[in-house]
Write an enzyme that holds these catalytic residues in place. Structure first.
Site, PDB file in Angstrom:
ATOM      1  N   HIS A 112       0.857  -1.188   0.000  1.00  0.00           N
ATOM      2  CA  HIS A 112       0.000   0.000   0.000  1.00  0.00           C
ATOM      3  C   HIS A 112       0.886   1.228   0.000  1.00  0.00           C
ATOM      4  CE1 HIS A 112      -3.153   2.850   1.148  1.00  0.00           C
ATOM      5  NE2 HIS A 112      -3.998   1.916   0.769  1.00  0.00           N
ATOM      6  N   ASP A 136      -7.986  -5.335  -0.052  1.00  0.00           N
ATOM      7  CA  ASP A 136      -8.405  -6.164  -1.190  1.00  0.00           C
ATOM      8  C   ASP A 136      -8.038  -7.633  -1.033  1.00  0.00           C
ATOM      9  OD1 ASP A 136      -7.478  -3.291  -2.895  1.00  0.00           O
ATOM     10  OD2 ASP A 136      -9.528  -4.044  -2.774  1.00  0.00           O
TER      11      ASP A 136
HETATM   12  C1  SDX Z   1      -6.227   0.259  -2.862  1.00  0.00           C
HETATM   13  O1  SDX Z   1      -4.401   4.705  -1.928  1.00  0.00           O
HETATM   14  C2  SDX Z   1      -5.358   4.097  -1.347  1.00  0.00           C
HETATM   15  O2  SDX Z   1      -5.763   4.465  -0.258  1.00  0.00           O
HETATM   16  C3  SDX Z   1      -5.941   2.947  -2.101  1.00  0.00           C
HETATM   17  C4  SDX Z   1      -6.964   2.094  -1.352  1.00  0.00           C
HETATM   18  C5  SDX Z   1      -8.241   2.868  -1.077  1.00  0.00           C
HETATM   19  O3  SDX Z   1      -8.965   2.483  -0.157  1.00  0.00           O
HETATM   20  O4  SDX Z   1      -8.560   3.813  -1.852  1.00  0.00           O
HETATM   21  O5  SDX Z   1      -6.426   1.647  -0.132  1.00  0.00           O
HETATM   22  C6  SDX Z   1      -7.374   0.877  -2.181  1.00  0.00           C
HETATM   23  O6  SDX Z   1      -5.956   0.611  -3.984  1.00  0.00           O
HETATM   24  C7  SDX Z   1      -5.362  -0.741  -2.117  1.00  0.00           C
HETATM   25  C8  SDX Z   1      -4.116  -1.200  -2.951  1.00  0.00           C
HETATM   26  C9  SDX Z   1      -4.588  -2.282  -3.909  1.00  0.00           C
HETATM   27  N1  SDX Z   1      -3.510  -2.629  -4.874  1.00  0.00           N
HETATM   28  C10 SDX Z   1      -2.928  -3.819  -4.830  1.00  0.00           C
HETATM   29  O7  SDX Z   1      -3.120  -4.660  -3.950  1.00  0.00           O
HETATM   30  C11 SDX Z   1      -1.994  -4.097  -5.997  1.00  0.00           C
HETATM   31  C12 SDX Z   1      -0.675  -4.695  -5.485  1.00  0.00           C
HETATM   32  N2  SDX Z   1       0.034  -3.670  -4.761  1.00  0.00           N
HETATM   33  C13 SDX Z   1       1.005  -2.881  -5.476  1.00  0.00           C
HETATM   34  O8  SDX Z   1       0.759  -2.678  -6.814  1.00  0.00           O
HETATM   35  C14 SDX Z   1       1.535  -1.702  -4.671  1.00  0.00           C
HETATM   36  O9  SDX Z   1       1.784  -2.138  -3.413  1.00  0.00           O
HETATM   37  C15 SDX Z   1       0.687  -0.443  -4.588  1.00  0.00           C
HETATM   38  C16 SDX Z   1       0.302   0.060  -5.935  1.00  0.00           C
HETATM   39  C17 SDX Z   1      -0.554  -0.699  -3.797  1.00  0.00           C
HETATM   40  C18 SDX Z   1       1.514   0.628  -3.891  1.00  0.00           C
HETATM   41  O10 SDX Z   1       2.579   0.903  -4.703  1.00  0.00           O
HETATM   42  P1  SDX Z   1       3.674   2.042  -4.313  1.00  0.00           P
HETATM   43  O11 SDX Z   1       3.353   2.714  -3.044  1.00  0.00           O
HETATM   44  O12 SDX Z   1       3.878   2.896  -5.501  1.00  0.00           O
HETATM   45  O13 SDX Z   1       4.928   1.171  -3.984  1.00  0.00           O
HETATM   46  P2  SDX Z   1       5.930   0.622  -5.052  1.00  0.00           P
HETATM   47  O14 SDX Z   1       5.157   0.110  -6.226  1.00  0.00           O
HETATM   48  O15 SDX Z   1       6.979   1.644  -5.284  1.00  0.00           O
HETATM   49  O16 SDX Z   1       6.525  -0.636  -4.279  1.00  0.00           O
HETATM   50  C19 SDX Z   1       7.551  -0.425  -3.331  1.00  0.00           C
HETATM   51  C20 SDX Z   1       8.393  -1.703  -3.451  1.00  0.00           C
HETATM   52  C21 SDX Z   1       8.807  -1.997  -4.887  1.00  0.00           C
HETATM   53  O17 SDX Z   1      10.047  -2.703  -4.827  1.00  0.00           O
HETATM   54  P3  SDX Z   1      11.424  -1.833  -5.119  1.00  0.00           P
HETATM   55  O18 SDX Z   1      11.255  -1.197  -6.481  1.00  0.00           O
HETATM   56  O19 SDX Z   1      11.512  -0.818  -3.980  1.00  0.00           O
HETATM   57  O20 SDX Z   1      12.517  -2.879  -5.077  1.00  0.00           O
HETATM   58  O21 SDX Z   1       7.624  -2.836  -3.034  1.00  0.00           O
HETATM   59  C22 SDX Z   1       7.439  -3.734  -4.125  1.00  0.00           C
HETATM   60  C23 SDX Z   1       7.772  -2.964  -5.387  1.00  0.00           C
HETATM   61  O22 SDX Z   1       8.270  -3.841  -6.380  1.00  0.00           O
HETATM   62  N3  SDX Z   1       6.027  -4.122  -4.094  1.00  0.00           N
HETATM   63  C24 SDX Z   1       5.574  -5.366  -4.269  1.00  0.00           C
HETATM   64  C25 SDX Z   1       4.178  -5.266  -4.092  1.00  0.00           C
HETATM   65  N4  SDX Z   1       3.830  -4.001  -3.839  1.00  0.00           N
HETATM   66  C26 SDX Z   1       4.974  -3.289  -3.848  1.00  0.00           C
HETATM   67  N5  SDX Z   1       6.199  -6.513  -4.560  1.00  0.00           N
HETATM   68  C27 SDX Z   1       5.416  -7.610  -4.666  1.00  0.00           C
HETATM   69  N6  SDX Z   1       4.054  -7.623  -4.513  1.00  0.00           N
HETATM   70  C28 SDX Z   1       3.413  -6.460  -4.218  1.00  0.00           C
HETATM   71  N7  SDX Z   1       2.088  -6.440  -4.056  1.00  0.00           N
END
Ligand code: SDX
Length: 439
Positions: free
Chosen positions: A315, A373
Site C-alpha cells: 500500500h 483487497d
Molecule cells: C487500494 O491509496 C489508497 O488508499 C488505495 C486504497 C483505497 O482504499 O482507496 O487503499 C485501495 O488501492 C489498495 C491497494 C490495492 N492494490 C494492490 O493490492 C496491488 C498490489 N500492490 C502494489 O501494486 C503496490 O503495493 C501499490 C500500488 C498498492 C503501492 O505501490 P507504491 O506505493 O507505488 O509502492 P511501489 O510500487 O513503489 O513498491 C515499493 C516496493 C517496490 O520494490 P522496489 O522497487 O523498492 O525494489 O515494493 C514492491 C515494489 O516492487 N512491491 C511489491 C508489491 N507491492 C509493492 N512486490 C510484490 N508484490 C506487491 N504487491
C-alpha cells in the site's frame, strides 16, 4: 544528505530553501494530526522552479477534515472515529451521514437521512434503455462508467455546483442510486430481469435483494450476510486522497457536475493497482490454486524481472497492516461460517500466503502487508458475486467518500482548478523541415 548549497532549514513555522546564493522562506503548517506540510504554493513565483514528485508520494494536494490515515500505525479515522469502532457499532448510512456532515447523527437526524436516501433509490426509467446498448459480456465497470456519467443527462436540477441545496441533493442521489445501478449492471451481465429497490429493506439488504432475487420465488435476505455487506461498505467508504478520490477532486476543480466527477472516479478505481485489486487478488489466489504452489509465486513476486505482484499486498500509505484487512478477514470467516463453507481452498491459500509473506524478509523489509483487497474477494465470492462485480461493489461503497470529498473541495474558498506542471525533457525548439528534406 542534501548538500549545504541546497537545504531546507526549518524554524518557528518557517523553512528556508537555500540554492546557490539565494534563500527563500516558506511557511510550515501543522494539521490537527499527522505530518506538517511545507506550503510551497509560492515556490515557482519566488524561485522559478517546480517541485518534482511523480505519484505524489510527498505531496499534500489539499486540506481536508474527512479522513485521517496513519500508515505507520495502521490507523484509519472517519471524522476522528476509528474504523474498527464504526464497523463494529455503526451501519453504512450512519457512516454516510458522518462523512457528509462531520458528526454522528442523532436518532432523528438518522431517521430523516435514511428516509431521504430510501426515497431516492429509483432511477429515471429511461436510463434502462442504455443497458441493451452494452454487450452482455461487457465488464460491469464499463457499464458503471457509462450509467453514472449519464445521470447528468437526467438530473439537471442537481448539477449547479454553486447551489448548496443542489450539491446535497446530488450527494443523496448518488448514495441512493449507486446500489440500484450496480444491481442493474449485475442483472444485465447475467441475463436476469432487473429488480426494483424496496423501501421496506435497509440499504445493504435492499442491494442484496436487487442482486439476488428473481421473480419466480420469494427471496429472503439473510441478516448475517446483509450485516456483512453493510460492514464491507463501511470499510470501503473513504480513504483520504487515494487515486480515485484525487481524480474526483481534480475533475470537480474544473466545475464539472458531480455525476461526471463520480464517473471519473469510477474509471480510475477500475485499475488493478487500485480498486481493481480485489478482482485481481481473487484471480491470483485461484491461479495459485493450492498451498504447495505458494513458494513459486512468492519467488515471482520478488523477481525484479517478473511483473507479477502479490495482488492485495502492499500500500502506498500503510506500512503496517491495513486496519480494514483485519476486519475484512474477520467478516470473511463470519460469512463462510454462516454459509456453512467449512474449507474454502482459496481461503486456505490466502491464510498460508499471508503467513509466509509476513515472515519473508522481502515483504517485511518493504513493509508489504495485506490490504483491504486481500480478503474482500473471498468474502464477496462467498456472498455470490462474480469477480467482475468486485470493483463495482468497491465503487458503490466509495461513492459517499468521493462525494463528501467533492463537496469539501467545492465548498473550500481557497480551491482553484488543479493544473500541475512538469519537468520537460523533450526536444528543444526547432524549425519545420519540408518532407523532401527529412532523412
Ligand atoms: C487500494 O491509496 C489508497 O488508499 C488505495 C486504497 C483505497 O482504499 O482507496 O487503499 C485501495 O488501492 C489498495 C491497494 C490495492 N492494490 C494492490 O493490492 C496491488 C498490489 N500492490 C502494489 O501494486 C503496490 O503495493 C501499490 C500500488 C498498492 C503501492 O505501490 P507504491 O506505493 O507505488 O509502492 P511501489 O510500487 O513503489 O513498491 C515499493 C516496493 C517496490 O520494490 P522496489 O522497487 O523498492 O525494489 O515494493 C514492491 C515494489 O516492487 N512491491 C511489491 C508489491 N507491492 C509493492 N512486490 C510484490 N508484490 C506487491 N504487491
Amino acid at each position: 544528505m542534501v548538500s549545504s548549497r541546497r537545504a531546507f532549514f526549518m524554524r518557528d513555522n518557517k523553512a528556508t530553501l537555500t540554492y546557490g546564493n539565494n534563500s527563500w522562506d516558506f511557511d510550515v503548517q501543522s494539521g490537527s494530526m499527522g505530518p506538517d506540510v511545507l506550503n510551497i504554493s509560492s515556490l515557482y513565483a519566488q524561485t522559478g522552479m517546480f517541485t518534482y514528485d511523480p505519484g505524489f508520494t510527498s505531496t499534500a494536494s489539499c486540506e481536508s477534515k474527512i479522513t485521517f490515515i496513519d500508515g505507520n500505525e495502521g490507523t484509519l479515522l472517519y471524522r476522528g472515529y476509528p474504523i474498527e469502532q464504526l464497523a463494529e457499532n455503526g451501519d453504512f448510512l450512519e457512516t454516510c451521514y458522518l462523512l457528509l456532515y462531520g458528526e454522528l447523527p442523532t436518532q432523528a437526524q438518522k431517521d430523516d437521512f435514511v428516509n431521504r436516501v430510501t426515497y431516492h433509490t429509483m432511477i429515471h426509467e429511461q436510463m434502462l434503455r442504455f443497458l441493451p446498448g452494452f454487450r452482455r459480456d461487457a465488464h460491469p465497470m464499463a457499464v458503471m462508467c457509462g450509467m453514472v456519467g449519464a445521470l447528468s443527462a437526467f438530473y439537471h436540477d442537481s448539477t449547479d455546483i454553486s447551489d448548496p441545496h443542489q450539491r446535497m441533493v446530488a450527494s443523496l442521489r448518488m448514495i441512493a442510486k449507486m446500489p440500484t445501478i450496480a444491481a442493474m449492471a449485475y442483472k444485465y451481465h447475467i441475463g436476469q430481469p432487473f429488480v426494483y429497490p424496496r423501501n421496506d429493506l435497509d440499504y445493504a439488504a435492499n442491494f442484496l435483494h436487487m442482486c439476488f432475487s428473481v421473480p419466480c420465488e420469494e427471496y429472503k435476505v439473510n441478516p448475517v450476510l446483509a450485516r456483512a455487506m453493510d460492514r464491507i461498505f463501511i470499510l470501503h467508504a473513504d480513504h483520504e486522497q487515494n487515486a480515485s478520490t484525487s481524480t474526483v477532486r481534480l475533475a470537480g476543480s474544473s466545475g464539472a457536475n458531480p455525476f461526471a466527477c463520480i464517473a471519473a472516479g469510477i474509471a480510475c478505481l477500475w485499475g488493478p493497482a487500485h480498486g481493481g485489486a480485489n478482482e485481481a487478488a481473487l484471480t491470483m489466489l485461484s491461479e495459485i490454486g493450492s498451498v504447495d504452489k505458494i513458494p513459486e509465486y512468492i519467488a515471482r513476486a520478488k523477481d525484479k524481472n517478473d511483473p507479477f505482484r502479490l495482488m492485495g499486498f502492499g500500500h502506498r500509505v500503510y506500512k503496517n497492516y491495513d486496519p480494514r484487512a483485519r476486519i475484512m478477514q474477520k467478516t470473511c470467516h463470519e460469512v463462510l461460517a454462516e454459509l456453512g463453507i467449512k474449507d474454502d481452498p482459496l481461503l486456505d491459500v490466502a491464510l498460508e500466503l499471508e503467513k509466509i509473506a509476513l515472515s519473508d524478509d522481502y515483504f517485511v523489509s518493504k513493509k508489504l502487508y495485506p490490504n483491504i483487497d486481500f480478503y474482500s474477494g473471498i468474502t464477496l465470492r462467498a456472498l455470490g458475486f462474480p469477480t467482475t462485480m468486485f470493483t463495482v461493489l468497491f465503487s458503490l461503497a466509495r461513492t459517499v467518500g468521493w462525494i463528501a470529498q467533492w463537496k469539501e473541495m467545492v465548498e473550500d474558498p481557497s480551491q482553484k482548478i488543479g493544473r500541475p506542471r512538469q519537468l520537460y525533457t523533450g526536444a528543444s525548439s526547432r524549425d519545420y523541415l519540408p518532407i523532401g528534406q527529412r532523412r
